[in-house]
Design a protein around this motif. Structure first.
Motif, mmCIF file in Angstrom:
data_model
loop_
_atom_site.group_PDB
_atom_site.id
_atom_site.type_symbol
_atom_site.label_atom_id
_atom_site.label_comp_id
_atom_site.label_asym_id
_atom_site.label_seq_id
_atom_site.Cartn_x
_atom_site.Cartn_y
_atom_site.Cartn_z
ATOM 1 N N PRO A 117 0.872 -1.210 0.248
ATOM 2 C CA PRO A 117 -0.413 -0.072 -0.289
ATOM 3 C C PRO A 117 0.526 1.418 0.037
ATOM 4 O O PRO A 117 1.717 1.170 0.491
ATOM 5 N N THR A 118 0.097 2.060 -0.788
ATOM 6 C CA THR A 118 1.244 3.222 -0.272
ATOM 7 C C THR A 118 -0.089 4.868 -0.301
ATOM 8 O O THR A 118 0.092 4.709 1.144
ATOM 9 N N ARG A 119 -0.646 5.250 -0.901
ATOM 10 C CA ARG A 119 -1.696 6.129 -0.373
ATOM 11 C C ARG A 119 -3.064 5.688 0.455
ATOM 12 O O ARG A 119 -3.130 6.522 1.186
ATOM 13 N N HIS A 120 -3.211 4.792 0.485
ATOM 14 C CA HIS A 120 -4.262 4.238 1.145
ATOM 15 C C HIS A 120 -4.212 2.768 1.895
ATOM 16 O O HIS A 120 -2.691 2.080 1.695
ATOM 17 N N PRO A 121 -4.331 2.557 3.097
ATOM 18 C CA PRO A 121 -4.448 1.616 4.230
ATOM 19 C C PRO A 121 -4.854 0.007 3.262
ATOM 20 O O PRO A 121 -3.743 -1.335 3.716
ATOM 21 N N LEU A 122 -5.086 -0.351 1.586
ATOM 22 C CA LEU A 122 -4.731 -1.463 1.018
ATOM 23 C C LEU A 122 -4.540 -0.497 -0.535
ATOM 24 O O LEU A 122 -4.567 0.008 -0.862
ATOM 25 N N VAL A 123 -4.309 -1.980 -0.844
ATOM 26 C CA VAL A 123 -3.196 -1.985 -3.048
ATOM 27 C C VAL A 123 -5.050 -1.423 -3.285
ATOM 28 O O VAL A 123 -5.330 -2.565 -3.009
ATOM 29 N N VAL A 124 -4.845 -0.601 -4.214
ATOM 30 C CA VAL A 124 -6.340 -0.929 -5.051
ATOM 31 C C VAL A 124 -6.207 -1.403 -6.290
ATOM 32 O O VAL A 124 -5.231 -0.968 -6.892
ATOM 33 N N LEU A 125 -6.302 -2.459 -6.591
ATOM 34 C CA LEU A 125 -6.713 -3.112 -8.248
ATOM 35 C C LEU A 125 -7.618 -2.636 -8.640
ATOM 36 O O LEU A 125 -9.004 -2.540 -8.183
#
Length: 243
Positions: A117-125
């Motif tokens: 993750p970068t900007r969010h708590p989880l990785v957005v796919l």
């Protein structure tokens, strides 16, 4: 169409925040707030809405204060309304392939170390290439498109959450589940050859011969040739004993 359209903007924000944040690549937090910066980016990407700034959203809030609520860095629908199930991430089996738009600078590291993750708590796919690149362009003008072998990762025990119809969330992914274009080779910077300093006496300066008019150069050459001719004549006379 006129640029000043607060009522139409209010309807667009209600659609984004209350119905389909996934369609715009947005992920609300557990309280339903979406970062204002990301909301502005997503609205500005829509045709005819590139003019929207924070002041336009504030105008909407003044006209209809009961429809939305803001926090220092976020905005959501009226807190009195429960979030619909589509806005709450739910455990789900992902499709075979998902997509991620990677920043160019982070791309080589990602292929070696995996996705975190970068900007969010989880990785957005994203489920589509277009949406993945749209999200990626918010961080980099020319992101790399990364294929994620989501079904294989899920079979290996990695849990996925589904948000709406177009987004999936995951804690992290090892590099073995990622596939992308080759890392572009960096061209070495040309080495600068140090220039040797030439000693110049005080008051000396260089003459640029190319800047001297042709007539002056010819006159100089004529004088040099005349001097050489005179020198040769002087040597011949000395050899004959006349001097």
């Amino acid at each position: 169409m006129a640029r000043h359209r607060p009522k139409q903007l209010a309807k667009l924000l209600e659609y984004i925040l209350g119905r389909r944040p996934d369609e715009f690549g947005l992920v609300p937090d557990s309280d339903g707030f979406v970062p204002l910066k990301e909301l502005l980016q997503s609205v500005g990407e829509e045709e005819g809405w590139s003019y929207v700034r924070l002041a336009d959203i504030r105008e909407v809030l003044m006209i209809d204060p009961k429809r939305f609520e803001t926090a220092p860095e976020g905005i959501r629908m009226n807190p009195g309304r429960a979030l619909p199930p589509s806005l709450k991430p739910q455990p789900a089996v992902p499709p075979e392939i998902l997509y991620y738009g990677a920043r160019q600078k982070a791309y080589p590291h990602m292929l070696n170390r995996g996705l975190s993750p970068t900007r969010h708590p989880l990785v957005v796919l994203a489920t589509t290439e277009q949406l993945a690149l749209r999200i990626g362009r918010r961080r980099d003008p020319k992101p790399f498109l990364v294929k994620v072998h989501a079904a294989r990762a899920h079979q290996d025990g990695i849990a996925f959450l589904r948000l709406g119809e177009l987004l999936y969330l995951v804690e992290s992914l090892a590099a073995t589940y990622l596939e992308g274009p080759p890392i572009p080779s960096e061209k070495p910077a040309p080495r600068k050859t140090p220039q040797k300093e030439t000693y110049r006496p005080a008051g000396a300066f260089e003459i640029d011969l190319q800047s001297i008019p042709r007539r002056i150069r010819q006159e100089k050459e004529r004088r040099v040739q005349a001097w050489k001719k005179e020198a040769r004549r002087y040597r011949r006379m000395r050899e004959k004993g006349r001097y």
